[in-house]
Motif scaffolding. Structure first.
Motif, PDB file in Angstrom:
ATOM      1  N   ASN A 105     -13.055  -6.981   2.264  1.00 44.16           N
ATOM      2  CA  ASN A 105     -13.150  -8.414   2.888  1.00 44.16           C
ATOM      3  C   ASN A 105     -14.528  -8.935   2.815  1.00 44.16           C
ATOM      4  N   THR A 106     -15.410  -8.342   2.050  1.00 44.90           N
ATOM      5  CA  THR A 106     -16.583  -8.853   1.924  1.00 44.90           C
ATOM      6  C   THR A 106     -16.578  -9.337   0.350  1.00 44.90           C
ATOM      7  N   THR A 107     -17.535 -10.017   0.122  1.00 44.70           N
ATOM      8  CA  THR A 107     -17.823 -10.371  -1.551  1.00 44.70           C
ATOM      9  C   THR A 107     -17.909  -9.199  -2.576  1.00 44.70           C
ATOM     10  N   GLN A 108     -19.013  -8.228  -1.888  1.00 45.05           N
ATOM     11  CA  GLN A 108     -19.199  -6.878  -2.685  1.00 45.05           C
ATOM     12  C   GLN A 108     -17.901  -6.318  -2.843  1.00 45.05           C
ATOM     13  N   GLY A 109     -17.065  -5.986  -1.837  1.00 44.46           N
ATOM     14  CA  GLY A 109     -15.989  -5.227  -2.029  1.00 44.46           C
ATOM     15  C   GLY A 109     -14.776  -5.961  -2.798  1.00 44.46           C
ATOM     16  N   ALA A 110     -14.516  -7.490  -2.695  1.00 47.87           N
ATOM     17  CA  ALA A 110     -13.696  -8.045  -3.424  1.00 47.87           C
ATOM     18  C   ALA A 110     -14.020  -7.947  -5.039  1.00 47.87           C
ATOM     19  N   ARG A 111     -15.420  -8.205  -5.266  1.00 43.75           N
ATOM     20  CA  ARG A 111     -15.846  -8.159  -6.556  1.00 43.75           C
ATOM     21  C   ARG A 111     -15.590  -6.441  -7.269  1.00 43.75           C
ATOM     22  N   PHE A 112     -16.053  -5.394  -6.499  1.00 47.85           N
ATOM     23  CA  PHE A 112     -15.718  -4.230  -6.895  1.00 47.85           C
ATOM     24  C   PHE A 112     -14.167  -3.805  -7.369  1.00 47.85           C
ATOM     25  N   ALA A 113     -13.420  -4.224  -6.248  1.00 46.51           N
ATOM     26  CA  ALA A 113     -11.905  -4.108  -6.365  1.00 46.51           C
ATOM     27  C   ALA A 113     -11.509  -4.854  -7.643  1.00 46.51           C
ATOM     28  N   GLY A 114     -11.898  -5.978  -7.870  1.00 45.55           N
ATOM     29  CA  GLY A 114     -11.506  -6.864  -8.908  1.00 45.55           C
ATOM     30  C   GLY A 114     -12.065  -6.475 -10.454  1.00 45.55           C
ATOM     31  N   GLU A 115     -13.253  -5.838 -10.251  1.00 43.97           N
ATOM     32  CA  GLU A 115     -13.743  -5.036 -11.549  1.00 43.97           C
ATOM     33  C   GLU A 115     -12.974  -3.845 -11.962  1.00 43.97           C
ATOM     34  N   HIS A 116     -12.651  -3.120 -10.869  1.00 41.37           N
ATOM     35  CA  HIS A 116     -11.949  -2.020 -11.316  1.00 41.37           C
ATOM     36  C   HIS A 116     -10.144  -2.156 -11.066  1.00 41.37           C
ATOM     37  N   LEU A 117      -9.729  -2.975 -10.673  1.00 38.70           N
ATOM     38  CA  LEU A 117      -8.435  -3.387 -10.553  1.00 38.70           C
ATOM     39  C   LEU A 117      -7.602  -2.656  -9.646  1.00 38.70           C
TER      40      LEU A 117
END
Length: 167
Positions: free
Chosen positions: A110-122
């Motif tokens: 739910n944070t920007t960093q977490g969403a970015r990490f999840a998106g990068e690693h699918l």
């Protein structure tokens, strides 16, 4: 000296009824200081706990250790999902059971960093991503895995380092 000087005067006015029979306490700085210290002590415990909790959350979310020469396990976490909480509890228990566990990190989706990490690693929010010491993604654990499965995955991640250095 006449005795009338030592007698207390009765309060005058409408508040005299509410204070009837109760002697008025004198202001004492010592009581004020003691009360202030008690209040500060009561407030210091929750404040210290909040500060330490915030520091712990920041440490767990620090992804700069990926690729620093140590294997890392990163969970993509969502507090609202029970499966995500169960996976975190199982992973922390598995890490406690291992002699040399990998570095453990948790990113909130739910944070920007977490969403970015999840998106990068699918990956989604009930996932652990495993990285070797060079920062290469080696495996992804999806769903609420058991403690035994996580122990095996974490041990294998640490074992890859040993096998590579033996070559």
């Amino acid at each position: 000296m006449p005795k009338t000087r030592n007698r207390r005067r009765k309060p005058i006015g409408p508040s005299s009824k509410s204070l009837a029979g109760k002697p008025r306490r004198r202001f004492r700085p010592r009581r004020l200081v003691r009360g202030t210290l008690i209040v500060l002590a009561i407030l210091a415990v929750p404040a210290a706990w909040l500060i330490l909790e915030e520091r712990n959350v920041r440490t767990l979310a620090d992804l700069s250790v990926i690729g620093s020469g140590e294997p890392v396990a990163v969970q993509v976490f969502d507090q609202r999902r029970s499966a995500s909480r169960r996976l975190r509890n199982n992973a922390e228990q598995a890490l406690a059971n291992i002699e040399h566990p990998p570095a453990w990190r948790v990113v909130n989706i739910n944070t920007t960093q977490g969403a970015r990490f999840a998106g990068e690693h699918l990956v989604d929010q009930v996932t652990i991503v495993l990285f070797d010491e060079q920062g290469r993604r080696t495996d992804v654990i999806r769903g609420a895995a058991s403690v035994g499965d996580l122990e095996t995955a974490f041990t294998d991640l640490r074992g890859q380092r040993v096998r590579r250095s033996e070559r």
